[in-house]
Design a protein around this motif. Sequence first.
Motif, PDB file in Angstrom:
ATOM      1  N   ALA A   1       8.027   8.223   7.907  1.00 38.79           N
ATOM      2  CA  ALA A   1       8.206   9.158   6.791  1.00 38.79           C
ATOM      3  C   ALA A   1       9.270   8.652   5.820  1.00 38.79           C
ATOM      4  O   ALA A   1       9.103   8.757   4.596  1.00 38.79           O
ATOM      5  CB  ALA A   1       8.588  10.534   7.315  1.00 38.79           C
ATOM      6  N   ILE A   2      10.320   8.069   6.347  1.00 37.09           N
ATOM      7  CA  ILE A   2      11.372   7.520   5.491  1.00 37.09           C
ATOM      8  C   ILE A   2      10.836   6.334   4.688  1.00 37.09           C
ATOM      9  O   ILE A   2      11.121   6.206   3.493  1.00 37.09           O
ATOM     10  CB  ILE A   2      12.595   7.109   6.341  1.00 37.09           C
ATOM     11  N   ILE A   3      10.033   5.501   5.334  1.00 39.71           N
ATOM     12  CA  ILE A   3       9.439   4.361   4.624  1.00 39.71           C
ATOM     13  C   ILE A   3       8.490   4.847   3.538  1.00 39.71           C
ATOM     14  O   ILE A   3       8.462   4.296   2.428  1.00 39.71           O
ATOM     15  CB  ILE A   3       8.730   3.420   5.620  1.00 39.71           C
ATOM     16  N   ALA A   4       7.715   5.883   3.810  1.00 37.63           N
ATOM     17  CA  ALA A   4       6.788   6.423   2.808  1.00 37.63           C
ATOM     18  C   ALA A   4       7.548   6.996   1.612  1.00 37.63           C
ATOM     19  O   ALA A   4       7.148   6.789   0.455  1.00 37.63           O
ATOM     20  CB  ALA A   4       5.904   7.490   3.437  1.00 37.63           C
TER      21      ALA A   4
ATOM     22  N   LEU B   1       8.793  -6.036 -14.210  1.00 35.35           N
ATOM     23  CA  LEU B   1       9.631  -5.150 -13.394  1.00 35.35           C
ATOM     24  C   LEU B   1       8.782  -4.116 -12.661  1.00 35.35           C
ATOM     25  O   LEU B   1       9.020  -3.818 -11.487  1.00 35.35           O
ATOM     26  CB  LEU B   1      10.673  -4.438 -14.268  1.00 35.35           C
ATOM     27  N   THR B   2       7.800  -3.590 -13.338  1.00 34.36           N
ATOM     28  CA  THR B   2       6.916  -2.615 -12.715  1.00 34.36           C
ATOM     29  C   THR B   2       6.093  -3.256 -11.601  1.00 34.36           C
ATOM     30  O   THR B   2       5.915  -2.670 -10.531  1.00 34.36           O
ATOM     31  CB  THR B   2       5.986  -2.000 -13.779  1.00 34.36           C
ATOM     32  N   ILE B   3       5.631  -4.451 -11.839  1.00 30.88           N
ATOM     33  CA  ILE B   3       4.836  -5.145 -10.823  1.00 30.88           C
ATOM     34  C   ILE B   3       5.683  -5.465  -9.600  1.00 30.88           C
ATOM     35  O   ILE B   3       5.221  -5.348  -8.464  1.00 30.88           O
ATOM     36  CB  ILE B   3       4.183  -6.401 -11.420  1.00 30.88           C
ATOM     37  N   TYR B   4       6.944  -5.849  -9.803  1.00 30.53           N
ATOM     38  CA  TYR B   4       7.832  -6.102  -8.667  1.00 30.53           C
ATOM     39  C   TYR B   4       8.028  -4.825  -7.852  1.00 30.53           C
ATOM     40  O   TYR B   4       8.043  -4.867  -6.629  1.00 30.53           O
ATOM     41  CB  TYR B   4       9.188  -6.628  -9.122  1.00 30.53           C
ATOM     42  N   GLY B   5       8.185  -3.701  -8.514  1.00 33.12           N
ATOM     43  CA  GLY B   5       8.311  -2.430  -7.800  1.00 33.12           C
ATOM     44  C   GLY B   5       7.060  -2.103  -7.002  1.00 33.12           C
ATOM     45  O   GLY B   5       7.140  -1.607  -5.876  1.00 33.12           O
ATOM     46  N   LEU B   6       5.904  -2.388  -7.578  1.00 30.50           N
ATOM     47  CA  LEU B   6       4.644  -2.172  -6.868  1.00 30.50           C
ATOM     48  C   LEU B   6       4.556  -3.059  -5.633  1.00 30.50           C
ATOM     49  O   LEU B   6       4.143  -2.608  -4.561  1.00 30.50           O
ATOM     50  CB  LEU B   6       3.461  -2.437  -7.802  1.00 30.50           C
TER      51      LEU B   6
ATOM     52  N   ALA C   1       7.446   5.651  -2.282  1.00 29.65           N
ATOM     53  CA  ALA C   1       7.169   6.548  -3.413  1.00 29.65           C
ATOM     54  C   ALA C   1       8.275   6.469  -4.457  1.00 29.65           C
ATOM     55  O   ALA C   1       8.004   6.413  -5.667  1.00 29.65           O
ATOM     56  CB  ALA C   1       7.005   7.974  -2.916  1.00 29.65           C
ATOM     57  N   LEU C   2       9.514   6.439  -4.013  1.00 31.86           N
ATOM     58  CA  LEU C   2      10.636   6.322  -4.950  1.00 31.86           C
ATOM     59  C   LEU C   2      10.628   4.972  -5.658  1.00 31.86           C
ATOM     60  O   LEU C   2      10.950   4.882  -6.849  1.00 31.86           O
ATOM     61  CB  LEU C   2      11.964   6.518  -4.221  1.00 31.86           C
ATOM     62  N   CYS C   3      10.261   3.942  -4.943  1.00 28.66           N
ATOM     63  CA  CYS C   3      10.190   2.607  -5.525  1.00 28.66           C
ATOM     64  C   CYS C   3       9.174   2.568  -6.661  1.00 28.66           C
ATOM     65  O   CYS C   3       9.458   2.048  -7.737  1.00 28.66           O
ATOM     66  CB  CYS C   3       9.838   1.609  -4.435  1.00 28.66           C
ATOM     67  N   ILE C   4       8.013   3.133  -6.430  1.00 32.92           N
ATOM     68  CA  ILE C   4       6.982   3.170  -7.478  1.00 32.92           C
ATOM     69  C   ILE C   4       7.453   4.022  -8.663  1.00 32.92           C
ATOM     70  O   ILE C   4       7.305   3.632  -9.817  1.00 32.92           O
ATOM     71  CB  ILE C   4       5.661   3.733  -6.915  1.00 32.92           C
ATOM     72  N   ALA C   5       8.019   5.187  -8.377  1.00 35.12           N
ATOM     73  CA  ALA C   5       8.437   6.096  -9.448  1.00 35.12           C
ATOM     74  C   ALA C   5       9.515   5.473 -10.325  1.00 35.12           C
ATOM     75  O   ALA C   5       9.407   5.473 -11.558  1.00 35.12           O
ATOM     76  CB  ALA C   5       8.924   7.410  -8.853  1.00 35.12           C
TER      77      ALA C   5
ATOM     78  N   MET D   1       4.742  -3.660   0.274  1.00 28.10           N
ATOM     79  CA  MET D   1       5.352  -4.237   1.465  1.00 28.10           C
ATOM     80  C   MET D   1       5.919  -3.149   2.366  1.00 28.10           C
ATOM     81  O   MET D   1       5.824  -3.233   3.597  1.00 28.10           O
ATOM     82  CB  MET D   1       6.442  -5.227   1.072  1.00 28.10           C
ATOM     83  N   LEU D   2       6.498  -2.110   1.780  1.00 27.01           N
ATOM     84  CA  LEU D   2       7.024  -1.002   2.571  1.00 27.01           C
ATOM     85  C   LEU D   2       5.909  -0.250   3.279  1.00 27.01           C
ATOM     86  O   LEU D   2       6.020   0.105   4.455  1.00 27.01           O
ATOM     87  CB  LEU D   2       7.823  -0.041   1.693  1.00 27.01           C
ATOM     88  N   VAL D   3       4.812   0.020   2.564  1.00 25.66           N
ATOM     89  CA  VAL D   3       3.691   0.745   3.155  1.00 25.66           C
ATOM     90  C   VAL D   3       3.063  -0.080   4.285  1.00 25.66           C
ATOM     91  O   VAL D   3       2.583   0.470   5.278  1.00 25.66           O
ATOM     92  CB  VAL D   3       2.656   1.123   2.082  1.00 25.66           C
ATOM     93  N   GLY D   4       3.111  -1.395   4.154  1.00 27.08           N
ATOM     94  CA  GLY D   4       2.587  -2.256   5.209  1.00 27.08           C
ATOM     95  C   GLY D   4       3.367  -2.156   6.510  1.00 27.08           C
ATOM     96  O   GLY D   4       2.868  -2.508   7.582  1.00 27.08           O
ATOM     97  N   LYS D   5       4.591  -1.641   6.459  1.00 25.70           N
ATOM     98  CA  LYS D   5       5.407  -1.491   7.656  1.00 25.70           C
ATOM     99  C   LYS D   5       5.130  -0.176   8.402  1.00 25.70           C
ATOM    100  O   LYS D   5       5.619   0.016   9.488  1.00 25.70           O
ATOM    101  CB  LYS D   5       6.889  -1.559   7.303  1.00 25.70           C
ATOM    102  N   ILE D   6       4.370   0.695   7.776  1.00 19.91           N
ATOM    103  CA  ILE D   6       4.074   1.994   8.429  1.00 19.91           C
ATOM    104  C   ILE D   6       3.057   1.802   9.530  1.00 19.91           C
ATOM    105  O   ILE D   6       2.125   1.100   9.440  1.00 19.91           O
ATOM    106  CB  ILE D   6       3.575   3.031   7.393  1.00 19.91           C
TER     107      ILE D   6
END
Length: 76
Positions: free
Chosen positions: A5-8, A61-66, A12-16, A71-76
């Motif tokens: 949940a923390i990773i998710a 910058l937006t693409i790097y955030g994506l 989400a914050l990273c994308i926003a 990568m974070l979602v891949g850890k879930i």
Amino acid sequence: METSAIIAIAAALCIAISTIFPALGQGKTAKSAMDNIARQPDAAKDIRSALVIAMALMEALTIYGLLVAIMLVGKI
């Protein structure tokens, strides 16, 4: 709170955050470029080329955030 949940939430914050601020910067940059082209139509070619380069860097910058979010979602 569970780790997934923390990773998710982090993804989400990273994308926003990586979307909001470059979008604001792109709007401000485009507005300034259009104002300058309206004032000096002869310099439109130079202004347009600088605008394209600036927009590409802001979009990166937006693409790097994506990528970080993926990568974070891949850890879930």
